[in-house]
Design a protein around this motif. Structure first.
Motif, PDB file in Angstrom:
ATOM      1  N   VAL A 137     -70.079  81.790 -20.223  1.00 39.44           N
ATOM      2  CA  VAL A 137     -70.757  81.928 -21.509  1.00 39.44           C
ATOM      3  C   VAL A 137     -70.394  80.714 -22.358  1.00 39.44           C
ATOM      4  N   VAL A 138     -71.352  79.831 -22.567  1.00 42.05           N
ATOM      5  CA  VAL A 138     -71.126  78.633 -23.374  1.00 42.05           C
ATOM      6  C   VAL A 138     -71.300  78.957 -24.851  1.00 42.05           C
ATOM      7  N   ASP A 139     -72.353  79.706 -25.169  1.00 44.27           N
ATOM      8  CA  ASP A 139     -72.624  80.128 -26.542  1.00 44.27           C
ATOM      9  C   ASP A 139     -72.818  81.637 -26.547  1.00 44.27           C
ATOM     10  N   ALA A 140     -72.002  82.337 -27.331  1.00 43.79           N
ATOM     11  CA  ALA A 140     -72.035  83.804 -27.342  1.00 43.79           C
ATOM     12  C   ALA A 140     -72.607  84.324 -28.657  1.00 43.79           C
ATOM     13  N   PRO A 141     -73.731  85.050 -28.617  1.00 44.48           N
ATOM     14  CA  PRO A 141     -74.256  85.655 -29.845  1.00 44.48           C
ATOM     15  C   PRO A 141     -73.414  86.862 -30.252  1.00 44.48           C
TER      16      PRO A 141
ATOM     17  N   TYR B 290     -81.444  82.089 -26.928  1.00 42.82           N
ATOM     18  CA  TYR B 290     -80.459  81.879 -25.871  1.00 42.82           C
ATOM     19  C   TYR B 290     -81.196  81.812 -24.541  1.00 42.82           C
ATOM     20  N   TYR B 291     -80.607  81.102 -23.590  1.00 45.31           N
ATOM     21  CA  TYR B 291     -81.274  80.951 -22.300  1.00 45.31           C
ATOM     22  C   TYR B 291     -80.234  80.785 -21.207  1.00 45.31           C
TER      23      TYR B 291
ATOM     24  N   TYR C 188     -75.030  72.694 -12.346  1.00 43.08           N
ATOM     25  CA  TYR C 188     -74.559  72.420 -10.986  1.00 43.08           C
ATOM     26  C   TYR C 188     -74.252  73.728 -10.265  1.00 43.08           C
ATOM     27  N   ASP C 189     -72.979  74.144 -10.157  1.00 49.67           N
ATOM     28  CA  ASP C 189     -72.684  75.366  -9.401  1.00 49.67           C
ATOM     29  C   ASP C 189     -72.298  76.544 -10.299  1.00 49.67           C
ATOM     30  N   THR C 190     -72.501  76.395 -11.621  1.00 45.48           N
ATOM     31  CA  THR C 190     -72.127  77.452 -12.554  1.00 45.48           C
ATOM     32  C   THR C 190     -73.323  77.854 -13.410  1.00 45.48           C
ATOM     33  N   VAL C 191     -73.664  79.128 -13.402  1.00 38.30           N
ATOM     34  CA  VAL C 191     -74.759  79.630 -14.234  1.00 38.30           C
ATOM     35  C   VAL C 191     -74.222  79.883 -15.636  1.00 38.30           C
ATOM     36  N   GLU C 192     -74.893  79.287 -16.638  1.00 39.23           N
ATOM     37  CA  GLU C 192     -74.388  79.336 -18.008  1.00 39.23           C
ATOM     38  C   GLU C 192     -75.367  80.041 -18.946  1.00 39.23           C
ATOM     39  N   LEU C 193     -74.792  80.711 -19.952  1.00 35.38           N
ATOM     40  CA  LEU C 193     -75.577  81.240 -21.069  1.00 35.38           C
ATOM     41  C   LEU C 193     -75.435  80.251 -22.209  1.00 35.38           C
ATOM     42  N   ARG C 194     -76.574  79.683 -22.635  1.00 30.42           N
ATOM     43  CA  ARG C 194     -76.555  78.651 -23.659  1.00 30.42           C
ATOM     44  C   ARG C 194     -77.459  79.028 -24.832  1.00 30.42           C
ATOM     45  N   LYS C 195     -77.221  78.371 -25.953  1.00 31.11           N
ATOM     46  CA  LYS C 195     -78.084  78.500 -27.120  1.00 31.11           C
ATOM     47  C   LYS C 195     -78.960  77.261 -27.209  1.00 31.11           C
ATOM     48  N   ALA C 196     -80.239  77.456 -27.458  1.00 33.63           N
ATOM     49  CA  ALA C 196     -81.160  76.319 -27.519  1.00 33.63           C
ATOM     50  C   ALA C 196     -81.297  75.814 -28.965  1.00 33.63           C
ATOM     51  N   PRO C 197     -81.399  74.490 -29.141  1.00 32.48           N
ATOM     52  CA  PRO C 197     -81.282  73.481 -28.089  1.00 32.48           C
ATOM     53  C   PRO C 197     -79.823  73.228 -27.735  1.00 32.48           C
TER      54      PRO C 197
END
Length: 363
Positions: free
Chosen positions: A125-129, A162-163, A168-177
Motif C-alpha cells: 500500500v503506497v497511498d492509504a485512504p 486510487y488505482y 515490476y514484481d510488486t502490486v501497489e495501491l496508489r493515489k492518482a496521479p
C-alpha cells in the motif's frame, strides 16, 4: 538505450535463458487504469537452439537498466518462419480470480491487502485512504470488481482516485496521479502525432429519478378454465397472464423528480432514468438526480498521443501536453493507458483523459 535484461525462467526452477539474442520483434508493454493487468508481447526466433516458452514461465525485462516488467507467460503461438509469439501478464492478472466474500466496513487498503493475500501476490500500500466504505456482499466476483466497487465509492466520497499498479514484481495501491511529470510533450517536443475526439453519445443532460408504487391487490384474478378430453380442468395460461398484467397495471404508478442541465440548449434533451435509492425522501431524490447529472452531463473528450518513449509515461501518472494545432495546453493530463514499443526508435502511444478530474469511468 537498449534491452539490458530479457530473461525466461522456468517457474519453480533455477533454469534461466537469456532471450536478448533471439528477440524477433520489439517488446510491447501496455499499462491500463481500467483494472487490467500489465501486458508484455514479443516474438522469438526459433532457429539454431530453440527456446520454447511454457505457460507459467517467468519473464523479466529491463530497459536501459530500468525495471520494466516481471510477469508470466499466459499464451504462446508457434508460427511459420520459426517464429513464436508470446503474451505475458504481470501479477495483477491474478486479481481476475473470482471469489465470494462478505466485506465488513473498511478502507480500500483493507480490501486491497485482503485480496492480494488471497491471490498469493506480493503487494504494497503506497497511498492509504482513510475513508471507510460500507459493508458489502460480493458473490462470485473478481478481486478486480471488488476493488473497483470500493475505489469508486471512495472517489465519490473523497474526490480522490486510487488505482492498482504492478511496479515490476510488486502490486501497489496508489493515489492518482502518482507522478506529475515535469516534461512537456508537444508539437515542438517529443510528440509525433495526435488525435483529439469529442463525443456526446453517452451524455445525459436530463436525469429523472423514479419511484415505483404498486398497491396491494384487492381482489383475486379470474382464471379461465377449459375441459380436457379426460375431464380434468386446465388453467389457460394466456388468459391468466392477460388478467394478471391488467391487474398489475391498474395497481402500478410512478412518481418522479427530474433535473435538467443547461446543455439541453446545445445538445437537445438526452434523458436517463434511475431508480430512487431505498427509503429516499423527496429532497434526497432531488440530490440523487443532481449527483447523477453532474457525472453524466459532460462530453467525453479523449486525446491520444504518439511520442518519443519514456519509462515514466505509464498509466496513473500525469504529464503536460501542448498541441499547437488545436491551441491547447493541458497541464497534468491523466494517462489512462500507455503502450510502449521498445527498440531503436523507442515510442509510446498514450490515451489521455482531458479534464482536471481523475475519473473512474475509464473504459
Amino acid at each position: 538505450m537498449t534491452v539490458t535484461t530479457f530473461k525466461l525462467q522456468r517457474r519453480g526452477k533455477s533454469t534461466t535463458y537469456d532471450l536478448r539474442d533471439v528477440l524477433a520483434s520489439n517488446p510491447k508493454w501496455i499499462t491500463d487504469l481500467n483494472f487490467s493487468a500489465g501486458e508484455l508481447d514479443f516474438d522469438l526466433f526459433q532457429s539454431g537452439h530453440p527456446i520454447i516458452p511454457y505457460t507459467g514461465d517467468i519473464i523479466k525485462f529491463r530497459w536501459d537498466h530500468h525495471k520494466i516488467f516481471y510477469g508470466y507467460v499466459f499464451k504462446y503461438q508457434i508460427k511459420e518462419n520459426n517464429i513464436v509469439s508470446v503474451t505475458c501478464y504481470d501479477k495483477e492478472r491474478y486479481l481476475k480470480n473470482q471469489d465470494s466474500i462478505v466485506w465488513q466496513a473498511g478502507t480500500v487498503a483493507d480490501r486491497f491487502n485482503n485480496v492480494c493475500k488471497r491471490a498469493g501476490i506480493k503487494h504494497k500500500v503506497v497511498d492509504a485512504p482513510t475513508h471507510k466504505v460500507a459493508a458489502e456482499i460480493c458473490d462470485g466476483k473478481t478481486y478486480f470488481d471488488m476493488l473497483k466497487s470500493a475505489i469508486t465509492k471512495t472517489q465519490t466520497a473523497t474526490k480522490h482516485m486510487y488505482y492498482v499498479y504492478c511496479n515490476y514484481d510488486t502490486v501497489e495501491l496508489r493515489k492518482a496521479p502518482y507522478k506529475k511529470l515535469k516534461m512537456i510533450i508537444g508539437s515542438k517536443s517529443a510528440m509525433t502525432g495526435f488525435s483529439y475526439a469529442v463525443d456526446i453519445n453517452n451524455v445525459a443532460n436530463v436525469v429523472k429519478v423514479i419511484q415505483k408504487d404498486v398497491k396491494k391487490s384487492q381482489s383475486k384474478s379470474a382464471t379461465a378454465k377449459q375441459k380436457q378430453a379426460n375431464g380434468k380442468s386446465q388453467k389457460t395460461t394466456s388468459a391468466k397472464a392477460k388478467t394478471s398484467q391488467k391487474d398489475e397495471a391498474s395497481r402500478t404508478s410512478f412518481k418522479s423528480v427530474s433535473v435538467k442541465g443547461d446543455s439541453t440548449k446545445q445538445w437537445g434533451k438526452l434523458q436517463v432514468t434511475v431508480n430512487k435509492k431505498n427509503k429516499a425522501n423527496h429532497a434526497q431524490m432531488i440530490k440523487q438526480a443532481k449527483d447523477e447529472l453532474r457525472k453524466r452531463n459532460r462530453a467525453n473528450k479523449e486525446l491520444t498521443i504518439d511520442c518519443i518513449g519514456n519509462v515514466d509515461l505509464v498509466a496513473g501518472n500525469a504529464v503536460t501536453i501542448k498541441i499547437n494545432d488545436i491551441n491547447k495546453t493541458l497541464k497534468n493530463c491523466p494517462i489512462l493507458k500507455a503502450e510502449h514499443e521498445f527498440g531503436t526508435d523507442y515510442m509510446c502511444h498514450l490515451t489521455m483523459k482531458v479534464g482536471a478530474e481523475w475519473l473512474q469511468e475509464t473504459s
